[in-house]
Write a protein that holds these residues in place. Structure first.
Motif, mmCIF file in Angstrom:
data_model
loop_
_atom_site.group_PDB
_atom_site.id
_atom_site.type_symbol
_atom_site.label_atom_id
_atom_site.label_comp_id
_atom_site.label_asym_id
_atom_site.label_seq_id
_atom_site.Cartn_x
_atom_site.Cartn_y
_atom_site.Cartn_z
ATOM 1 N N LYS A 1 43.648 45.155 19.037
ATOM 2 C CA LYS A 1 43.205 43.874 18.505
ATOM 3 C C LYS A 1 41.691 43.772 18.679
ATOM 4 N N PRO A 2 41.029 42.949 17.880
ATOM 5 C CA PRO A 2 39.585 42.762 18.080
ATOM 6 C C PRO A 2 39.264 42.249 19.473
ATOM 7 N N VAL A 3 38.167 42.740 20.026
ATOM 8 C CA VAL A 3 37.680 42.286 21.330
ATOM 9 C C VAL A 3 36.841 41.033 21.120
ATOM 10 N N VAL A 4 37.059 40.021 21.965
ATOM 11 C CA VAL A 4 36.282 38.785 21.892
ATOM 12 C C VAL A 4 35.003 38.948 22.710
ATOM 13 N N LEU A 5 33.882 38.652 22.099
ATOM 14 C CA LEU A 5 32.605 38.629 22.799
ATOM 15 C C LEU A 5 32.167 37.179 22.932
ATOM 16 N N GLN A 6 32.064 36.709 24.159
ATOM 17 C CA GLN A 6 31.605 35.338 24.405
ATOM 18 C C GLN A 6 30.104 35.382 24.668
ATOM 19 N N VAL A 7 29.352 34.647 23.860
ATOM 20 C CA VAL A 7 27.888 34.753 23.884
ATOM 21 C C VAL A 7 27.276 33.364 23.985
ATOM 22 N N SER A 8 26.233 33.241 24.811
ATOM 23 C CA SER A 8 25.433 32.015 24.838
ATOM 24 C C SER A 8 24.186 32.224 23.998
ATOM 25 N N VAL A 9 23.808 31.178 23.287
ATOM 26 C CA VAL A 9 22.679 31.260 22.363
ATOM 27 C C VAL A 9 21.542 30.396 22.886
ATOM 28 N N GLY A 10 20.355 30.980 22.966
ATOM 29 C CA GLY A 10 19.182 30.273 23.459
ATOM 30 C C GLY A 10 18.373 29.645 22.348
ATOM 31 N N THR A 11 17.170 29.221 22.715
ATOM 32 C CA THR A 11 16.392 28.393 21.812
ATOM 33 C C THR A 11 15.401 29.167 20.947
ATOM 34 N N ASN A 12 15.249 30.488 21.168
ATOM 35 C CA ASN A 12 14.332 31.291 20.356
ATOM 36 C C ASN A 12 15.017 31.587 19.027
ATOM 37 N N TYR A 13 14.834 30.723 18.066
ATOM 38 C CA TYR A 13 15.661 30.599 16.864
ATOM 39 C C TYR A 13 15.918 31.926 16.146
ATOM 40 N N PHE A 14 14.868 32.593 15.680
ATOM 41 C CA PHE A 14 15.045 33.811 14.898
ATOM 42 C C PHE A 14 15.518 34.969 15.764
ATOM 43 N N ALA A 55 18.929 37.280 15.269
ATOM 44 C CA ALA A 55 18.874 38.741 15.304
ATOM 45 C C ALA A 55 19.721 39.297 16.440
ATOM 46 N N LYS A 56 19.806 38.559 17.566
ATOM 47 C CA LYS A 56 20.597 39.020 18.711
ATOM 48 C C LYS A 56 22.060 39.204 18.336
ATOM 49 N N LEU A 57 22.630 38.217 17.685
ATOM 50 C CA LEU A 57 24.043 38.311 17.313
ATOM 51 C C LEU A 57 24.271 39.420 16.299
ATOM 52 N N ARG A 58 23.336 39.574 15.368
ATOM 53 C CA ARG A 58 23.456 40.640 14.367
ATOM 54 C C ARG A 58 23.372 42.012 15.044
ATOM 55 N N ALA A 59 22.422 42.166 15.962
ATOM 56 C CA ALA A 59 22.267 43.440 16.664
ATOM 57 C C ALA A 59 23.480 43.732 17.545
ATOM 58 N N THR A 80 23.255 27.789 25.274
ATOM 59 C CA THR A 80 22.951 28.098 26.670
ATOM 60 C C THR A 80 22.816 26.830 27.506
ATOM 61 N N ARG A 81 23.075 26.959 28.778
ATOM 62 C CA ARG A 81 22.802 25.879 29.727
ATOM 63 C C ARG A 81 21.416 26.022 30.348
ATOM 64 N N ARG A 82 20.830 27.194 30.200
ATOM 65 C CA ARG A 82 19.607 27.508 30.939
ATOM 66 C C ARG A 82 18.458 26.558 30.613
ATOM 67 N N ASN A 83 18.346 26.115 29.375
ATOM 68 C CA ASN A 83 17.232 25.244 28.986
ATOM 69 C C ASN A 83 17.624 23.774 28.895
ATOM 70 N N LYS A 84 18.836 23.438 29.343
ATOM 71 C CA LYS A 84 19.274 22.052 29.262
ATOM 72 C C LYS A 84 18.720 21.264 30.449
ATOM 73 N N SER A 112 21.411 28.967 14.900
ATOM 74 C CA SER A 112 21.222 30.405 15.139
ATOM 75 C C SER A 112 22.566 31.116 15.218
ATOM 76 N N ALA A 113 23.506 30.502 15.907
ATOM 77 C CA ALA A 113 24.822 31.119 16.071
ATOM 78 C C ALA A 113 25.505 31.323 14.726
ATOM 79 N N ILE A 114 25.456 30.295 13.880
ATOM 80 C CA ILE A 114 26.115 30.377 12.577
ATOM 81 C C ILE A 114 25.441 31.424 11.695
ATOM 82 N N LEU A 115 24.119 31.355 11.607
ATOM 83 C CA LEU A 115 23.389 32.280 10.752
ATOM 84 C C LEU A 115 23.454 33.707 11.282
#
Length: 457
Positions: free
Chosen positions: A223-236, A240-244, A269-273, A291-294
């Motif tokens: 089955k597909p592996v789930v990758l849980q990812v947090s997304v930060g504020t550096n928009y572009f 690119a991170k998710l695509r890479a 992310t919680r880091r910048n909250k 960023s996550a959607i795109l």
């Protein structure tokens, strides 16, 4: 009949653009003035041109298919079931249950849910084969898409201990792989590395090395592996991170004859909250969800603006869900697949992040693999070094969080609103390794302000 526009205009080459930019700089150095270097060592240019474009990354993203996911922490099965159904009726398209009690009645939890078209994630704080088998039976009988987020390596990294020990945990996963064919059972929690302060290259490489431990130790992954990812504020960069990440995961997984695309679920992310001027958190989470959607996330679970200091509440959840509904239904983020294709800047970032992350991944594997480097403390040390550099930028005011280290409201008072402890918690216990600690940038500054609130005016 389509009409070609601008044929009367001659194309402008990258050389001509640079000459014009240099002229406008009036003698200032082009590289020193306009080219900046990211924490990942990527030199970012002021513009990107087709003349210098070497070809895009071979990655497919399905922004049109993303699901709006609602997080629900299960205290009471009846109440959580009602809440899940209510949120689905008000715009949520997927549910993620966090379950800590192994005696939770999961049949009652999902009985009323329209499982035929509602993906459900189960984040379990335990590893019990019989419990997972119950979920598998439900998935089979109701034709449900269940994603059980089992991640012993992630637990080791975050808590410092296995569920039992290395052998027993992987034996359990291998048993589940055979006994539970109707659900997705593997998850890699890459969000831990982002929330702890790792660079984007480290986040990608550590997530891949983390996943590689499962490919090496679990015999059957159908089955597909789930990758849980947090997304930060550096928009572009985050796009690119998710695509890479998807590009490299597919590259590595094929070496194991695993021909399933990964399934990415993202959370801001919680880091910048921040605790003070907390409404700014809504702005941060909006761009992070974009960023996550795109970037091609399969599901997006937004973080409520008050999540760091308030218990789950109807208002915060509704606002978080509505942010995603606006992006989907009013901003039309669900209308185009591969939205970043052809954007030379994002394509170049994707390629550079992928190259740097792959090099780091290879280095980890050459030095014993991810678990070995966790036990040795190498991963923790590298993340701490990156986090310290980012913290220094924040403390010096070079990295800005509005309302906290820039334009703070001195009259803002928060000590009476804390329902949750918003800082790193100390929990003295015996651990096998030093755990990776998640920490927000603003914690020290916020603690000082809370102390000042106690002082007499």
């Amino acid at each position: 009949m389509s009409e070609k526009l601008f044929e009367d205009f001659s194309p402008v080459t990258s050389k001509q653009w640079k000459q014009q930019v240099q002229y406008e700089l009036k003698g200032a150095d082009y590289n020193e003035t306009l080219v900046w270097e990211s924490p990942e060592g990527i030199k970012v240019k002021p513009f990107y041109h087709i003349d210098e474009f070497k070809g895009g990354a071979d990655v497919t993203t399905k922004a049109a298919a993303f699901k709006i996911c609602q997080n629900i922490f299960v205290h009471d099965a009846d109440k959580s079931a009602k809440r899940a159904l209510s949120t689905l009726n008000r715009g949520a398209e997927a549910i993620r249950f966090t379950i800590e009690d192994e005696n939770t009645d999961v049949e009652k939890l999902v009985a009323a849910l329209p499982l035929a078209h509602t993906p459900v994630y189960f984040y379990l704080n335990f590893l019990l084969i019989d419990f997972v088998k119950k979920l598998d039976d439900i998935a089979k009988n109701r034709n449900a898409a269940f994603y059980v987020q089992l991640d012993p390596v992630g637990r080791l990294a975050k808590e410092g201990n296995w569920f039992s020990n290395l052998e027993k945990d992987f034996d359990a996963l291998n048993t589940i792989a055979i006994a539970c064919p109707n659900l997705h059972f593997l998850c890699v929690d890459g969000s831990l590395y982002q929330n702890a302060g790792a660079t984007i290259v480290q986040q990608i490489a550590y997530t891949l090395a983390h996943a590689n431990e499962y490919f090496n130790r679990v015999a059957t992954i159908n089955k597909p592996v789930v990758l849980q990812v947090s997304v930060g504020t550096n928009y572009f960069f985050e796009i690119a991170k998710l695509r890479a990440l998807r590009l490299l995961f597919n590259l590595i997984s094929k070496e194991y004859d695993h021909n399933f695309d990964c399934h990415i679920i993202t959370t801001p992310t919680r880091r910048n909250k921040t605790l003070y001027d907390y409404n700014v958190n809504m702005l941060r989470t909006t761009t992070e969800c974009m960023s996550a959607i795109l970037g091609g996330a399969d599901s997006v679970a937004n973080l409520p603006y008050d999540a760091i200091y308030h218990k789950d509440n109807e208002f915060g959840d509704r606002i978080a869900r509505n942010q995603l509904l606006i992006l989907k239904n009013e901003s039309y983020f669900d209308k185009v697949n591969n939205p970043a294709d052809g954007a030379y800047y994002i394509e170049e970032l994707t390629q550079q992040l992928a190259e740097k992350a792959l090099a780091l991944f290879k280095d980890i594997e050459a030095n014993g693999g991810f678990i070995t480097q966790l036990i040795e403390g190498t991963i923790q040390r590298k993340i701490q070094e990156s986090a310290a550099k980012e913290q220094e930028l924040f403390d010096s005011g070079k990295e800005i969080l509005l309302g906290t280290n820039k334009y703070p409201n001195k009259n803002d008072r928060m000590s009476g609103d804390l329902e949750l402890y918003p800082f790193v918690k100390t929990n003295p216990r015996k651990t096998l390794i030093t755990p990776i600690i998640e920490k927000r940038l603003a914690e020290k500054m916020e603690q000082e302000r809370l102390e000042q609130e106690k002082e007499p005016a």
